[in-house]
Design a protein around this motif. Structure first.
Motif, PDB file in Angstrom:
ATOM      1  N   ALA A 117       3.332  -2.531  -0.776  1.00 30.92           N
ATOM      2  CA  ALA A 117       2.828  -3.161   0.451  1.00 30.92           C
ATOM      3  C   ALA A 117       3.262  -2.379   1.690  1.00 30.92           C
ATOM      4  N   ARG A 118       4.484  -1.895   1.698  1.00 28.37           N
ATOM      5  CA  ARG A 118       4.979  -1.136   2.861  1.00 28.37           C
ATOM      6  C   ARG A 118       4.269   0.209   3.028  1.00 28.37           C
ATOM      7  N   LEU A 119       3.848   0.787   1.905  1.00 27.26           N
ATOM      8  CA  LEU A 119       3.220   2.115   1.967  1.00 27.26           C
ATOM      9  C   LEU A 119       1.714   2.059   2.123  1.00 27.26           C
ATOM     10  N   GLU A 120       1.155   0.859   2.175  1.00 31.40           N
ATOM     11  CA  GLU A 120      -0.298   0.731   2.248  1.00 31.40           C
ATOM     12  C   GLU A 120      -0.850   1.508   3.445  1.00 31.40           C
ATOM     13  N   GLY A 121      -1.879   2.308   3.179  1.00 26.04           N
ATOM     14  CA  GLY A 121      -2.491   3.120   4.219  1.00 26.04           C
ATOM     15  C   GLY A 121      -1.868   4.493   4.354  1.00 26.04           C
ATOM     16  N   ARG A 122      -0.706   4.701   3.749  1.00 26.77           N
ATOM     17  CA  ARG A 122      -0.049   6.019   3.825  1.00 26.77           C
ATOM     18  C   ARG A 122      -0.006   6.699   2.467  1.00 26.77           C
ATOM     19  N   ILE A 123       0.496   5.995   1.457  1.00 26.10           N
ATOM     20  CA  ILE A 123       0.582   6.543   0.104  1.00 26.10           C
ATOM     21  C   ILE A 123       0.059   5.478  -0.856  1.00 26.10           C
ATOM     22  N   GLU A 124      -0.883   5.888  -1.701  1.00 17.37           N
ATOM     23  CA  GLU A 124      -1.399   4.955  -2.706  1.00 17.37           C
ATOM     24  C   GLU A 124      -0.359   4.790  -3.811  1.00 17.37           C
ATOM     25  N   VAL A 125      -0.068   3.532  -4.196  1.00 21.79           N
ATOM     26  CA  VAL A 125       0.890   3.246  -5.258  1.00 21.79           C
ATOM     27  C   VAL A 125       0.144   2.604  -6.421  1.00 21.79           C
ATOM     28  N   ARG A 126       0.239   3.235  -7.590  1.00 25.25           N
ATOM     29  CA  ARG A 126      -0.402   2.720  -8.800  1.00 25.25           C
ATOM     30  C   ARG A 126       0.663   2.264  -9.789  1.00 25.25           C
ATOM     31  N   LEU A 127       0.662   0.963 -10.115  1.00 22.72           N
ATOM     32  CA  LEU A 127       1.534   0.440 -11.161  1.00 22.72           C
ATOM     33  C   LEU A 127       0.726   0.337 -12.441  1.00 22.72           C
ATOM     34  N   ARG A 128       1.179   1.056 -13.475  1.00 20.23           N
ATOM     35  CA  ARG A 128       0.458   1.080 -14.734  1.00 20.23           C
ATOM     36  C   ARG A 128       1.192   0.233 -15.775  1.00 20.23           C
ATOM     37  N   GLU A 129       0.413  -0.450 -16.623  1.00 19.61           N
ATOM     38  CA  GLU A 129       1.029  -1.234 -17.691  1.00 19.61           C
ATOM     39  C   GLU A 129       1.683  -0.299 -18.703  1.00 19.61           C
ATOM     40  N   ASP A 130       2.770  -0.747 -19.285  1.00 15.58           N
ATOM     41  CA  ASP A 130       3.527   0.052 -20.236  1.00 15.58           C
ATOM     42  C   ASP A 130       2.856  -0.008 -21.610  1.00 15.58           C
ATOM     43  N   THR A 131       2.240   1.103 -22.020  1.00 13.31           N
ATOM     44  CA  THR A 131       1.503   1.145 -23.288  1.00 13.31           C
ATOM     45  C   THR A 131       2.415   1.395 -24.487  1.00 13.31           C
ATOM     46  N   HIS A 132       3.722   1.487 -24.256  1.00 11.05           N
ATOM     47  CA  HIS A 132       4.665   1.607 -25.361  1.00 11.05           C
ATOM     48  C   HIS A 132       4.575   0.412 -26.304  1.00 11.05           C
ATOM     49  N   PHE A 133       4.256  -0.753 -25.762  1.00  8.46           N
ATOM     50  CA  PHE A 133       4.308  -1.985 -26.536  1.00  8.46           C
ATOM     51  C   PHE A 133       3.013  -2.206 -27.304  1.00  8.46           C
ATOM     52  N   MET A 134       3.099  -3.036 -28.331  1.00  8.03           N
ATOM     53  CA  MET A 134       1.987  -3.245 -29.251  1.00  8.03           C
ATOM     54  C   MET A 134       1.128  -4.442 -28.865  1.00  8.03           C
ATOM     55  N   CYS A 135       1.563  -5.204 -27.888  1.00  9.62           N
ATOM     56  CA  CYS A 135       0.776  -6.339 -27.397  1.00  9.62           C
ATOM     57  C   CYS A 135       0.764  -6.283 -25.877  1.00  9.62           C
ATOM     58  N   SER A 136      -0.408  -6.203 -25.287  1.00  7.46           N
ATOM     59  CA  SER A 136      -0.523  -6.124 -23.822  1.00  7.46           C
ATOM     60  C   SER A 136      -0.252  -7.487 -23.190  1.00  7.46           C
ATOM     61  N   HIS A 137      -0.024  -7.468 -21.872  1.00  7.44           N
ATOM     62  CA  HIS A 137       0.167  -8.728 -21.149  1.00  7.44           C
ATOM     63  C   HIS A 137      -1.052  -9.626 -21.295  1.00  7.44           C
ATOM     64  N   ASP A 138      -2.242  -9.059 -21.140  1.00 10.02           N
ATOM     65  CA  ASP A 138      -3.462  -9.869 -21.224  1.00 10.02           C
ATOM     66  C   ASP A 138      -3.623 -10.477 -22.608  1.00 10.02           C
ATOM     67  N   ALA A 139      -3.328  -9.680 -23.633  1.00  4.90           N
ATOM     68  CA  ALA A 139      -3.473 -10.190 -25.003  1.00  4.90           C
ATOM     69  C   ALA A 139      -2.481 -11.325 -25.258  1.00  4.90           C
TER      70      ALA A 139
END
Length: 513
Positions: A117-139
Protein backbone atom coordinates in the motif's frame (compact mmCIF):
# COMPACT_ATOMS: atom_id res chain seq x y z
CA UNK A 1 16.38 -3.23 -12.44
CA UNK A 2 13.20 -4.84 -13.69
CA UNK A 3 12.25 -7.19 -10.80
CA UNK A 4 13.61 -7.49 -7.28
CA UNK A 5 12.75 -10.94 -5.93
CA UNK A 6 12.50 -11.25 -2.15
CA UNK A 7 13.52 -14.62 -0.73
CA UNK A 8 12.70 -15.22 2.93
CA UNK A 9 14.54 -17.58 5.24
CA UNK A 10 11.99 -20.39 4.84
CA UNK A 11 11.72 -20.09 1.04
CA UNK A 12 14.95 -21.79 -0.05
CA UNK A 13 13.34 -23.48 -3.03
CA UNK A 14 14.92 -23.53 -6.48
CA UNK A 15 11.47 -24.35 -7.94
CA UNK A 16 9.67 -21.53 -6.13
CA UNK A 17 6.98 -19.41 -7.75
CA UNK A 18 9.47 -16.55 -7.31
CA UNK A 19 11.46 -17.79 -10.32
CA UNK A 20 8.50 -18.06 -12.72
CA UNK A 21 9.69 -15.37 -15.15
CA UNK A 22 13.16 -14.43 -13.90
CA UNK A 23 15.71 -12.88 -16.26
CA UNK A 24 19.21 -12.89 -14.71
CA UNK A 25 20.19 -9.96 -16.90
CA UNK A 26 17.45 -7.63 -15.63
CA UNK A 27 16.39 -9.05 -12.25
CA UNK A 28 18.01 -9.45 -8.84
CA UNK A 29 17.38 -11.23 -5.56
CA UNK A 30 17.12 -9.67 -2.10
CA UNK A 31 17.72 -11.58 1.13
CA UNK A 32 18.34 -10.32 4.66
CA UNK A 33 19.25 -11.61 8.10
CA UNK A 34 17.45 -9.54 10.71
CA UNK A 35 17.89 -9.92 14.45
CA UNK A 36 14.22 -9.12 14.97
CA UNK A 37 13.27 -12.40 13.28
CA UNK A 38 15.25 -14.26 15.95
CA UNK A 39 14.05 -12.21 18.89
CA UNK A 40 10.31 -11.66 18.45
CA UNK A 41 10.24 -15.02 20.23
CA UNK A 42 13.26 -16.06 22.33
CA UNK A 43 14.59 -18.44 19.70
CA UNK A 44 16.78 -21.47 20.36
CA UNK A 45 20.35 -20.92 19.21
CA UNK A 46 20.14 -23.92 16.89
CA UNK A 47 16.97 -22.55 15.24
CA UNK A 48 18.67 -19.23 14.51
CA UNK A 49 21.79 -20.99 13.24
CA UNK A 50 19.82 -23.32 10.97
CA UNK A 51 18.00 -20.47 9.25
CA UNK A 52 21.13 -18.36 8.80
CA UNK A 53 23.35 -21.22 7.59
CA UNK A 54 20.74 -22.43 5.12
CA UNK A 55 20.16 -18.88 3.85
CA UNK A 56 23.87 -18.26 3.26
CA UNK A 57 24.30 -21.55 1.42
CA UNK A 58 21.24 -20.74 -0.72
CA UNK A 59 22.65 -17.28 -1.47
CA UNK A 60 25.87 -18.87 -2.67
CA UNK A 61 23.97 -21.38 -4.81
CA UNK A 62 22.03 -18.55 -6.48
CA UNK A 63 25.22 -16.66 -7.22
CA UNK A 64 26.76 -19.80 -8.74
CA UNK A 65 23.78 -19.82 -11.12
CA UNK A 66 24.62 -16.32 -12.25
CA UNK A 67 22.00 -14.42 -10.28
CA UNK A 68 22.66 -11.09 -8.61
CA UNK A 69 21.91 -11.40 -4.89
CA UNK A 70 21.72 -8.37 -2.59
CA UNK A 71 22.28 -9.96 0.81
CA UNK A 72 22.30 -8.31 4.22
CA UNK A 73 24.23 -10.32 6.80
CA UNK A 74 23.18 -10.14 10.42
CA UNK A 75 26.16 -8.17 11.67
CA UNK A 76 25.52 -5.50 9.05
CA UNK A 77 21.72 -5.36 9.17
CA UNK A 78 19.54 -2.99 11.14
CA UNK A 79 17.30 -4.42 13.85
CA UNK A 80 14.07 -2.59 13.10
CA UNK A 81 12.45 -5.36 11.08
CA UNK A 82 12.84 -7.19 7.80
CA UNK A 83 10.37 -5.10 5.83
CA UNK A 84 11.94 -1.88 7.13
CA UNK A 85 15.35 -3.09 5.89
CA UNK A 86 13.83 -3.91 2.52
CA UNK A 87 12.11 -0.54 2.24
CA UNK A 88 15.41 1.28 2.79
CA UNK A 89 17.12 -0.82 0.14
CA UNK A 90 14.34 -0.11 -2.34
CA UNK A 91 15.34 3.57 -2.28
CA UNK A 92 18.80 2.53 -3.46
CA UNK A 93 17.96 -0.35 -5.82
CA UNK A 94 14.87 1.23 -7.45
CA UNK A 95 13.27 -1.84 -9.08
CA UNK A 96 10.17 -1.45 -11.19
CA UNK A 97 8.53 -4.47 -9.56
CA UNK A 98 8.90 -6.30 -6.24
CA UNK A 99 8.08 -10.02 -6.25
CA UNK A 100 7.34 -11.76 -2.94
CA UNK A 101 6.17 -15.31 -2.37
CA UNK A 102 3.72 -15.15 0.52
CA UNK A 103 5.39 -15.54 3.93
CA UNK A 104 4.57 -18.39 6.30
CA UNK A 105 3.45 -16.00 9.05
CA UNK A 106 0.39 -13.79 9.21
CA UNK A 107 2.55 -11.10 10.82
CA UNK A 108 4.97 -10.90 7.90
CA UNK A 109 2.24 -11.20 5.30
CA UNK A 110 0.51 -8.20 6.89
CA UNK A 111 3.79 -6.27 6.84
CA UNK A 112 4.19 -6.90 3.11
CA UNK A 113 0.59 -5.91 2.40
CA UNK A 114 1.18 -2.63 4.23
CA UNK A 115 4.37 -2.14 2.21
CA UNK A 116 2.41 -2.77 -0.97
CA UNK A 117 0.00 0.00 0.00
CA UNK A 118 2.82 2.43 0.80
CA UNK A 119 4.57 1.76 -2.51
CA UNK A 120 1.46 2.10 -4.65
CA UNK A 121 2.19 4.27 -7.68
CA UNK A 122 5.96 3.93 -7.28
CA UNK A 123 6.83 0.22 -7.26
CA UNK A 124 4.47 -2.59 -8.18
CA UNK A 125 4.38 -5.31 -5.48
CA UNK A 126 3.30 -8.82 -6.47
CA UNK A 127 2.53 -11.36 -3.73
CA UNK A 128 2.54 -14.86 -5.19
CA UNK A 129 1.00 -17.95 -3.60
CA UNK A 130 3.51 -20.51 -2.38
CA UNK A 131 3.36 -23.43 -4.85
CA UNK A 132 5.55 -25.59 -2.59
CA UNK A 133 2.39 -26.93 -0.97
CA UNK A 134 0.11 -29.62 -2.36
CA UNK A 135 -3.17 -27.88 -1.54
CA UNK A 136 -3.79 -24.26 -2.54
CA UNK A 137 -5.63 -21.74 -0.37
CA UNK A 138 -8.60 -21.75 -2.76
CA UNK A 139 -8.79 -25.53 -2.81
CA UNK A 140 -8.71 -25.71 0.99
CA UNK A 141 -11.31 -22.96 1.41
CA UNK A 142 -13.56 -24.76 -1.08
CA UNK A 143 -13.16 -28.02 0.85
CA UNK A 144 -13.96 -26.23 4.13
CA UNK A 145 -17.14 -24.66 2.78
CA UNK A 146 -20.14 -25.89 4.74
CA UNK A 147 -18.12 -28.07 7.13
CA UNK A 148 -18.99 -27.40 10.77
CA UNK A 149 -16.44 -29.89 12.07
CA UNK A 150 -13.67 -30.44 9.52
CA UNK A 151 -11.55 -33.54 10.02
CA UNK A 152 -8.08 -34.19 8.74
CA UNK A 153 -8.99 -37.77 7.79
CA UNK A 154 -11.48 -36.62 5.14
CA UNK A 155 -9.08 -34.01 3.79
CA UNK A 156 -6.27 -36.57 3.67
CA UNK A 157 -8.36 -39.02 1.68
CA UNK A 158 -9.17 -36.33 -0.89
CA UNK A 159 -5.47 -35.55 -1.40
CA UNK A 160 -4.61 -39.26 -1.59
CA UNK A 161 -7.01 -39.56 -4.51
CA UNK A 162 -5.88 -36.31 -6.13
CA UNK A 163 -2.19 -37.27 -6.10
CA UNK A 164 -2.77 -41.01 -6.58
CA UNK A 165 -0.70 -41.90 -3.52
CA UNK A 166 -1.17 -45.35 -1.96
CA UNK A 167 -4.20 -46.00 -4.13
CA UNK A 168 -5.52 -49.01 -6.06
CA UNK A 169 -7.83 -47.25 -8.46
CA UNK A 170 -10.28 -45.39 -6.25
CA UNK A 171 -9.67 -47.63 -3.25
CA UNK A 172 -6.91 -47.26 -0.65
CA UNK A 173 -4.02 -49.64 -1.02
CA UNK A 174 -4.38 -52.56 1.37
CA UNK A 175 -8.11 -51.90 1.75
CA UNK A 176 -7.69 -49.36 4.59
CA UNK A 177 -7.10 -45.62 4.65
CA UNK A 178 -5.58 -45.58 8.09
CA UNK A 179 -3.06 -47.89 9.76
CA UNK A 180 -2.81 -45.96 13.04
CA UNK A 181 -3.93 -49.02 14.99
CA UNK A 182 -0.79 -50.84 13.81
CA UNK A 183 1.49 -47.89 14.52
CA UNK A 184 1.26 -47.43 18.29
CA UNK A 185 3.66 -49.99 19.72
CA UNK A 186 5.96 -49.33 22.65
CA UNK A 187 9.47 -50.76 22.80
CA UNK A 188 8.96 -52.88 25.87
CA UNK A 189 11.31 -53.38 28.79
CA UNK A 190 14.46 -53.86 26.71
CA UNK A 191 14.08 -50.64 24.74
CA UNK A 192 14.81 -50.01 21.05
CA UNK A 193 16.40 -52.80 18.98
CA UNK A 194 20.19 -53.00 19.29
CA UNK A 195 20.56 -52.12 15.61
CA UNK A 196 18.74 -48.76 15.96
CA UNK A 197 20.44 -46.73 13.20
CA UNK A 198 21.83 -43.24 13.81
CA UNK A 199 20.41 -40.44 11.73
CA UNK A 200 22.51 -38.98 8.93
CA UNK A 201 24.42 -36.03 10.35
CA UNK A 202 26.24 -33.23 8.53
CA UNK A 203 29.46 -31.77 9.88
CA UNK A 204 29.39 -27.96 9.66
CA UNK A 205 31.48 -26.56 6.80
CA UNK A 206 33.28 -23.20 6.92
CA UNK A 207 30.13 -21.22 6.15
CA UNK A 208 28.10 -22.99 8.84
CA UNK A 209 30.92 -22.74 11.39
CA UNK A 210 31.01 -18.98 10.84
CA UNK A 211 27.28 -18.85 11.53
CA UNK A 212 27.62 -20.95 14.69
CA UNK A 213 30.30 -18.57 15.98
CA UNK A 214 28.15 -15.57 15.15
CA UNK A 215 25.07 -17.00 16.87
CA UNK A 216 27.03 -18.05 19.97
CA UNK A 217 28.31 -14.49 20.35
CA UNK A 218 25.30 -12.45 19.24
CA UNK A 219 22.62 -14.57 20.95
CA UNK A 220 24.55 -15.80 23.97
CA UNK A 221 21.56 -15.34 26.30
CA UNK A 222 19.18 -17.39 24.14
CA UNK A 223 18.21 -20.93 25.14
CA UNK A 224 19.75 -24.09 23.79
CA UNK A 225 23.13 -25.40 22.70
CA UNK A 226 25.04 -25.52 19.41
CA UNK A 227 27.58 -28.28 20.02
CA UNK A 228 25.25 -30.95 18.53
CA UNK A 229 24.40 -28.93 15.40
CA UNK A 230 24.39 -31.36 12.46
CA UNK A 231 21.32 -30.33 10.42
CA UNK A 232 21.20 -30.38 6.59
CA UNK A 233 21.59 -26.80 5.34
CA UNK A 234 21.70 -27.36 1.57
CA UNK A 235 19.46 -29.04 -0.99
CA UNK A 236 22.07 -31.78 -1.56
CA UNK A 237 22.32 -32.52 2.16
CA UNK A 238 18.52 -32.57 2.52
CA UNK A 239 18.30 -35.17 -0.26
CA UNK A 240 20.93 -37.26 1.53
CA UNK A 241 18.91 -37.05 4.74
CA UNK A 242 15.78 -38.17 2.88
CA UNK A 243 17.61 -41.11 1.30
CA UNK A 244 19.03 -42.11 4.69
CA UNK A 245 15.58 -42.12 6.31
CA UNK A 246 13.96 -44.12 3.53
CA UNK A 247 16.72 -46.74 3.60
CA UNK A 248 17.34 -47.12 7.32
CA UNK A 249 14.41 -45.91 9.45
CA UNK A 250 11.21 -45.84 7.39
CA UNK A 251 10.74 -49.65 7.54
CA UNK A 252 10.29 -49.47 11.33
CA UNK A 253 8.90 -45.95 11.56
CA UNK A 254 5.25 -46.95 11.59
CA UNK A 255 5.37 -49.52 14.35
CA UNK A 256 7.28 -47.31 16.78
CA UNK A 257 6.34 -43.78 15.76
CA UNK A 258 4.61 -43.19 19.12
CA UNK A 259 7.32 -44.77 21.29
CA UNK A 260 9.74 -42.77 23.46
CA UNK A 261 13.03 -43.74 25.10
CA UNK A 262 15.29 -41.84 27.47
CA UNK A 263 19.09 -41.61 27.74
CA UNK A 264 19.93 -42.10 24.05
CA UNK A 265 22.84 -40.26 22.40
CA UNK A 266 21.81 -37.26 20.24
CA UNK A 267 22.40 -39.09 16.95
CA UNK A 268 19.88 -41.78 17.98
CA UNK A 269 17.46 -39.79 20.16
CA UNK A 270 15.00 -39.33 17.27
CA UNK A 271 14.58 -43.13 17.13
CA UNK A 272 12.95 -44.05 13.79
CA UNK A 273 11.64 -40.58 13.02
CA UNK A 274 12.69 -38.83 9.83
CA UNK A 275 14.06 -35.51 11.13
CA UNK A 276 13.08 -34.06 7.74
CA UNK A 277 10.63 -31.44 8.99
CA UNK A 278 13.26 -28.70 9.17
CA UNK A 279 14.41 -29.31 5.57
CA UNK A 280 10.79 -29.45 4.41
CA UNK A 281 9.85 -26.23 6.19
CA UNK A 282 12.89 -24.41 4.81
CA UNK A 283 11.74 -25.81 1.43
CA UNK A 284 14.99 -27.61 0.73
CA UNK A 285 12.75 -30.63 0.11
CA UNK A 286 9.46 -30.79 -1.77
CA UNK A 287 6.59 -32.70 -0.10
CA UNK A 288 5.77 -34.43 -3.39
CA UNK A 289 9.22 -35.95 -3.69
CA UNK A 290 9.20 -36.99 -0.04
CA UNK A 291 5.86 -38.80 -0.37
CA UNK A 292 6.94 -40.43 -3.64
CA UNK A 293 10.20 -41.63 -2.11
CA UNK A 294 8.27 -43.39 0.65
CA UNK A 295 5.79 -44.92 -1.80
CA UNK A 296 8.63 -46.10 -4.04
CA UNK A 297 10.13 -47.91 -1.04
CA UNK A 298 6.81 -49.70 -0.60
CA UNK A 299 6.73 -50.66 -4.29
CA UNK A 300 10.28 -52.08 -4.03
CA UNK A 301 9.34 -54.09 -0.95
CA UNK A 302 11.75 -52.09 1.23
CA UNK A 303 9.12 -50.82 3.70
CA UNK A 304 5.74 -52.17 4.88
CA UNK A 305 2.47 -50.47 4.04
CA UNK A 306 1.67 -49.44 7.63
CA UNK A 307 4.99 -47.57 7.91
CA UNK A 308 4.62 -45.82 4.55
CA UNK A 309 0.99 -44.88 5.19
CA UNK A 310 1.86 -43.49 8.63
CA UNK A 311 4.63 -41.37 7.16
CA UNK A 312 2.63 -40.14 4.15
CA UNK A 313 -0.16 -39.20 6.57
CA UNK A 314 2.26 -36.87 8.37
CA UNK A 315 3.27 -35.08 5.15
CA UNK A 316 0.20 -35.19 2.93
CA UNK A 317 -2.32 -35.20 5.75
CA UNK A 318 -1.31 -33.22 8.82
CA UNK A 319 1.22 -30.86 7.22
CA UNK A 320 -1.12 -29.70 4.46
CA UNK A 321 -4.15 -29.69 6.77
CA UNK A 322 -2.64 -27.47 9.46
CA UNK A 323 -1.37 -25.06 6.84
CA UNK A 324 -4.87 -24.81 5.36
CA UNK A 325 -6.43 -24.23 8.78
CA UNK A 326 -3.83 -21.60 9.65
CA UNK A 327 -4.61 -19.36 6.69
CA UNK A 328 -8.34 -20.12 6.81
CA UNK A 329 -8.69 -19.09 10.46
CA UNK A 330 -6.04 -16.44 11.09
CA UNK A 331 -5.70 -14.00 12.77
CA UNK A 332 -8.44 -15.06 15.23
CA UNK A 333 -6.86 -18.53 15.50
CA UNK A 334 -3.93 -17.12 17.49
CA UNK A 335 -6.33 -15.85 20.18
CA UNK A 336 -8.21 -19.13 20.67
CA UNK A 337 -8.61 -20.13 24.32
CA UNK A 338 -11.70 -22.32 24.52
CA UNK A 339 -10.75 -23.75 27.94
CA UNK A 340 -10.01 -20.31 29.42
CA UNK A 341 -6.50 -21.39 30.42
CA UNK A 342 -4.64 -18.59 32.22
CA UNK A 343 -1.66 -20.17 34.02
CA UNK A 344 1.91 -19.07 33.29
CA UNK A 345 4.25 -21.34 31.36
CA UNK A 346 6.56 -22.94 33.97
CA UNK A 347 10.08 -21.51 33.90
CA UNK A 348 11.58 -24.99 33.69
CA UNK A 349 10.43 -25.24 30.06
CA UNK A 350 13.42 -23.02 29.26
CA UNK A 351 15.91 -24.92 31.43
CA UNK A 352 14.75 -28.53 31.87
CA UNK A 353 15.18 -28.13 35.65
CA UNK A 354 12.33 -30.31 36.95
CA UNK A 355 11.95 -33.49 39.02
CA UNK A 356 9.56 -34.99 36.45
CA UNK A 357 11.83 -37.32 34.50
CA UNK A 358 9.77 -37.36 31.30
CA UNK A 359 9.70 -33.58 31.07
CA UNK A 360 13.35 -33.30 32.06
CA UNK A 361 14.34 -35.82 29.37
CA UNK A 362 12.26 -34.25 26.59
CA UNK A 363 13.34 -30.73 27.51
CA UNK A 364 16.99 -31.78 27.76
CA UNK A 365 16.87 -33.28 24.26
CA UNK A 366 15.09 -30.19 22.95
CA UNK A 367 17.56 -27.76 24.50
CA UNK A 368 20.50 -29.85 23.29
CA UNK A 369 19.40 -30.13 19.66
CA UNK A 370 16.30 -28.02 19.00
CA UNK A 371 14.33 -31.18 18.21
CA UNK A 372 11.94 -33.67 19.79
CA UNK A 373 9.64 -36.03 17.93
CA UNK A 374 5.90 -35.49 17.71
CA UNK A 375 4.84 -37.69 20.66
CA UNK A 376 7.34 -36.00 22.96
CA UNK A 377 5.87 -32.68 21.87
CA UNK A 378 2.20 -33.68 22.02
CA UNK A 379 2.09 -36.12 24.92
CA UNK A 380 4.78 -34.79 27.26
CA UNK A 381 5.56 -31.07 26.91
CA UNK A 382 2.20 -30.22 25.33
CA UNK A 383 0.19 -32.48 27.60
CA UNK A 384 1.62 -31.01 30.79
CA UNK A 385 0.85 -27.45 29.63
CA UNK A 386 -2.69 -28.48 28.70
CA UNK A 387 -3.38 -30.23 32.02
CA UNK A 388 -1.81 -27.41 34.01
CA UNK A 389 -3.96 -24.86 32.17
CA UNK A 390 -1.23 -22.69 30.62
CA UNK A 391 -2.42 -19.73 28.57
CA UNK A 392 -2.24 -21.03 24.95
CA UNK A 393 -0.36 -18.08 23.45
CA UNK A 394 2.50 -18.69 25.89
CA UNK A 395 2.66 -22.32 24.85
CA UNK A 396 2.61 -21.28 21.19
CA UNK A 397 5.45 -18.78 21.70
CA UNK A 398 7.57 -21.45 23.40
CA UNK A 399 7.13 -23.99 20.60
CA UNK A 400 7.80 -21.37 17.94
CA UNK A 401 10.99 -20.34 19.72
CA UNK A 402 12.44 -23.67 20.75
CA UNK A 403 12.22 -26.04 17.75
CA UNK A 404 14.43 -25.77 14.69
CA UNK A 405 11.57 -26.76 12.36
CA UNK A 406 9.10 -24.22 13.76
CA UNK A 407 7.46 -21.89 11.23
CA UNK A 408 4.23 -20.32 12.40
CA UNK A 409 1.89 -21.75 9.73
CA UNK A 410 2.67 -25.30 10.94
CA UNK A 411 3.47 -24.67 14.60
CA UNK A 412 0.52 -22.52 15.66
CA UNK A 413 -2.35 -24.83 14.57
CA UNK A 414 -0.55 -27.87 15.98
CA UNK A 415 -0.13 -26.16 19.35
CA UNK A 416 -3.29 -24.05 19.62
CA UNK A 417 -5.64 -26.52 17.95
CA UNK A 418 -4.22 -29.99 18.57
CA UNK A 419 -1.92 -29.85 21.60
CA UNK A 420 -3.87 -27.33 23.72
CA UNK A 421 -7.37 -27.83 22.25
CA UNK A 422 -7.77 -24.07 22.49
CA UNK A 423 -9.93 -23.93 19.34
CA UNK A 424 -12.65 -25.93 21.11
CA UNK A 425 -12.61 -28.89 18.73
CA UNK A 426 -12.16 -27.46 15.25
CA UNK A 427 -8.89 -29.30 14.61
CA UNK A 428 -9.18 -32.28 16.95
CA UNK A 429 -12.45 -33.78 18.14
CA UNK A 430 -11.21 -34.15 21.73
CA UNK A 431 -8.31 -32.92 23.87
CA UNK A 432 -5.27 -35.20 23.83
CA UNK A 433 -5.29 -35.87 27.58
CA UNK A 434 -3.79 -38.77 29.49
CA UNK A 435 -2.43 -39.58 32.91
CA UNK A 436 1.13 -40.56 33.73
CA UNK A 437 0.16 -44.16 32.93
CA UNK A 438 0.28 -43.35 29.21
CA UNK A 439 3.85 -42.07 29.49
CA UNK A 440 4.79 -45.16 31.50
CA UNK A 441 3.33 -47.42 28.81
CA UNK A 442 5.06 -45.66 25.88
CA UNK A 443 8.52 -44.99 27.37
CA UNK A 444 11.06 -45.75 30.07
CA UNK A 445 10.85 -42.28 31.62
CA UNK A 446 8.88 -43.44 34.65
CA UNK A 447 11.32 -46.20 35.62
CA UNK A 448 13.85 -43.70 36.99
CA UNK A 449 11.41 -41.02 38.16
CA UNK A 450 10.67 -40.28 41.80
CA UNK A 451 6.96 -39.98 40.98
CA UNK A 452 4.62 -42.94 40.53
CA UNK A 453 2.28 -42.68 37.52
CA UNK A 454 -0.42 -44.75 39.24
CA UNK A 455 -0.60 -42.55 42.37
CA UNK A 456 -3.20 -39.80 42.36
CA UNK A 457 -2.43 -38.33 45.78
CA UNK A 458 0.45 -38.15 48.21
CA UNK A 459 4.10 -37.09 47.96
CA UNK A 460 4.90 -39.50 45.11
CA UNK A 461 1.79 -38.86 43.03
CA UNK A 462 2.71 -38.21 39.41
CA UNK A 463 1.92 -34.56 38.52
CA UNK A 464 0.53 -35.72 35.15
CA UNK A 465 -1.89 -38.07 36.90
CA UNK A 466 -2.93 -35.48 39.49
CA UNK A 467 -3.50 -32.86 36.80
CA UNK A 468 -5.31 -35.33 34.53
CA UNK A 469 -8.04 -35.93 37.09
CA UNK A 470 -8.09 -32.26 38.02
CA UNK A 471 -8.53 -31.35 34.34
CA UNK A 472 -11.55 -33.64 34.05
CA UNK A 473 -12.92 -32.20 37.30
CA UNK A 474 -12.49 -28.59 36.19
CA UNK A 475 -14.06 -29.27 32.76
CA UNK A 476 -16.59 -31.87 33.89
CA UNK A 477 -19.61 -30.00 32.54
CA UNK A 478 -18.06 -29.43 29.11
CA UNK A 479 -17.10 -33.08 28.57
CA UNK A 480 -19.81 -34.97 30.51
CA UNK A 481 -21.67 -35.81 27.28
CA UNK A 482 -18.72 -35.74 24.91
CA UNK A 483 -18.78 -38.96 22.85
CA UNK A 484 -15.05 -39.59 23.29
CA UNK A 485 -14.58 -38.31 26.87
CA UNK A 486 -17.77 -39.11 28.77
CA UNK A 487 -16.39 -42.48 29.89
CA UNK A 488 -13.40 -40.72 31.48
CA UNK A 489 -15.75 -38.29 33.22
CA UNK A 490 -17.72 -41.24 34.58
CA UNK A 491 -14.48 -42.71 35.91
CA UNK A 492 -13.92 -39.40 37.67
CA UNK A 493 -17.36 -39.66 39.27
CA UNK A 494 -16.35 -42.98 40.81
CA UNK A 495 -13.55 -41.28 42.78
CA UNK A 496 -14.00 -40.90 46.50
CA UNK A 497 -14.98 -37.34 47.51
CA UNK A 498 -12.08 -37.08 49.95
CA UNK A 499 -9.60 -38.26 47.33
CA UNK A 500 -10.99 -35.75 44.86
CA UNK A 501 -10.49 -32.93 47.34
CA UNK A 502 -6.87 -34.03 47.80
CA UNK A 503 -6.38 -34.10 44.01
CA UNK A 504 -7.71 -30.56 43.79
CA UNK A 505 -5.35 -29.37 46.53
CA UNK A 506 -2.31 -30.99 44.93
CA UNK A 507 -3.23 -29.62 41.50
CA UNK A 508 -3.59 -26.14 42.99
CA UNK A 509 -0.12 -26.42 44.50
CA UNK A 510 1.32 -27.44 41.12
CA UNK A 511 -0.28 -24.43 39.45
CA UNK A 512 0.80 -22.07 42.21
CA UNK A 513 4.38 -23.33 41.97
Amino acid sequence: MRNLIVILGDQLDMHSAAWADIDPADDAVWMAECASEATHVWSHKARIALFLAAMRHFRDALRERGLTVHYRELDAADDDGLVACLERDLERLKPRKLIVVEPGEWRLRSDFLHLQARLEGRIEVRLREDTHFMCSHDAFDTWMRGRRQPRMEHFYRRLRREYDLLMDGDAPRGGRWNFDHDNRAAFGRDGPPADLPPHRSFAPDTCTRDVLTLVAERFADHPGRLDHFDWPVTRAQALEALEDFIAHRLPRFGRWQDAMWDELPPHRAALYHARLSAALNLKLLDPREVCRAACDALDRGDAPLEAVEGFVRQILGWREYVRGLYWHRMPAHAEDNALDAQAELPAFYWTGDTDMNCLRGCLRDTLDTGYAHHIQRLMVTGLYALLLGVEPRQVHAWYLAIYVDAVEWVELPNVIGMSQWADGGIMASKPYIASGKYIERMSNYCASCRFRPGDTTGPRACPFTVLYWDFLDRHRERFADHPRLKLQVRNLDRRDAQELQQIRRQARKLRDA
